[in-house]
Design an enzyme around this catalytic site. Sequence first.
Site, short mmCIF file in Angstrom:
data_model
loop_
_atom_site.label_atom_id
_atom_site.label_comp_id
_atom_site.label_asym_id
_atom_site.label_seq_id
_atom_site.Cartn_x
_atom_site.Cartn_y
_atom_site.Cartn_z
N CYS A 8 0.83 -1.21 0.00
CA CYS A 8 0.00 0.00 0.00
C CYS A 8 0.87 1.27 0.00
O CYS A 8 1.50 1.55 -1.01
CB CYS A 8 -0.97 -0.08 1.17
SG CYS A 8 -2.42 0.94 0.91
N HIS A 67 -3.22 -5.35 2.07
CA HIS A 67 -2.54 -5.51 3.36
C HIS A 67 -2.55 -6.95 3.86
O HIS A 67 -3.38 -7.30 4.73
CB HIS A 67 -3.27 -4.66 4.41
CG HIS A 67 -3.06 -3.20 4.25
ND1 HIS A 67 -2.02 -2.53 4.83
CD2 HIS A 67 -3.77 -2.27 3.56
CE1 HIS A 67 -2.09 -1.25 4.53
NE2 HIS A 67 -3.14 -1.06 3.75
N GLU A 126 -0.71 -8.32 5.92
CA GLU A 126 -0.32 -8.42 7.34
C GLU A 126 -1.53 -8.40 8.27
O GLU A 126 -1.41 -8.67 9.45
CB GLU A 126 0.66 -7.28 7.70
CG GLU A 126 0.06 -5.88 7.80
CD GLU A 126 -0.25 -5.24 6.44
OE1 GLU A 126 -0.12 -5.93 5.40
OE2 GLU A 126 -0.64 -4.06 6.43
#
Length: 187
Positions: free
Chosen positions: A79, A170, A172
């Site tokens: 991002c 994302h 994560e």
Amino acid sequence: MTRVGVLALQGDFREHLHILESLGVGAVAVKKPEQLGEVDALVIPGGESTTIGKMATRFGLIEPLRQSIESGLPTYGTCAGMILLAGAVTDGDQPLLGALDVVVRRNAFGRQNESFEADLDIDGLDEPFHAVFIRAPWVEKVGSEIEVLAEVDDHPVMVRQDNILATSFHPELTGDGRIHDMLIEMV
Ligand code: GLN
């Protein structure tokens, strides 16, 4: 043990440190130029790309980051991290590393789609990846060395160029380590 650094200036670097630890590699919060020499790979997290760029400038990290990436350090930007790696953004002026031969459009999905989730088919993964997009960029233009690994509505959202991997989304945040594993395999 493989050591993966996470640029820890602003944004969600803690989540990257956690997922990397869960994958059994050493995870290191990188704040200083000299730490770049101590890691085998690097993650540039999501957050606010203008802020990360300004802080990297202030801490003298822009040139060392460029040099490390140029000399082959496997690097993954998510991002805002993708934006920072890019050669250019469609609007405005902000510090960029210019390592990835793409032009990105910030906040590209518009207000109504500020945040959304999608099951993405990604080249190299057998099963779809549940991807979370938060005020995400897309890749507007790709250079000739860029490999597009995933798209949303014909817009690239995951690309690779040599030692550099970048996603608009994302990984994560969802506990699925397959994209971080791709980075670790690049070491
Ligand atoms: N919109 C942010 C930017 O332009 C990126 C958002 C994110 O990293 N989740 O920098």
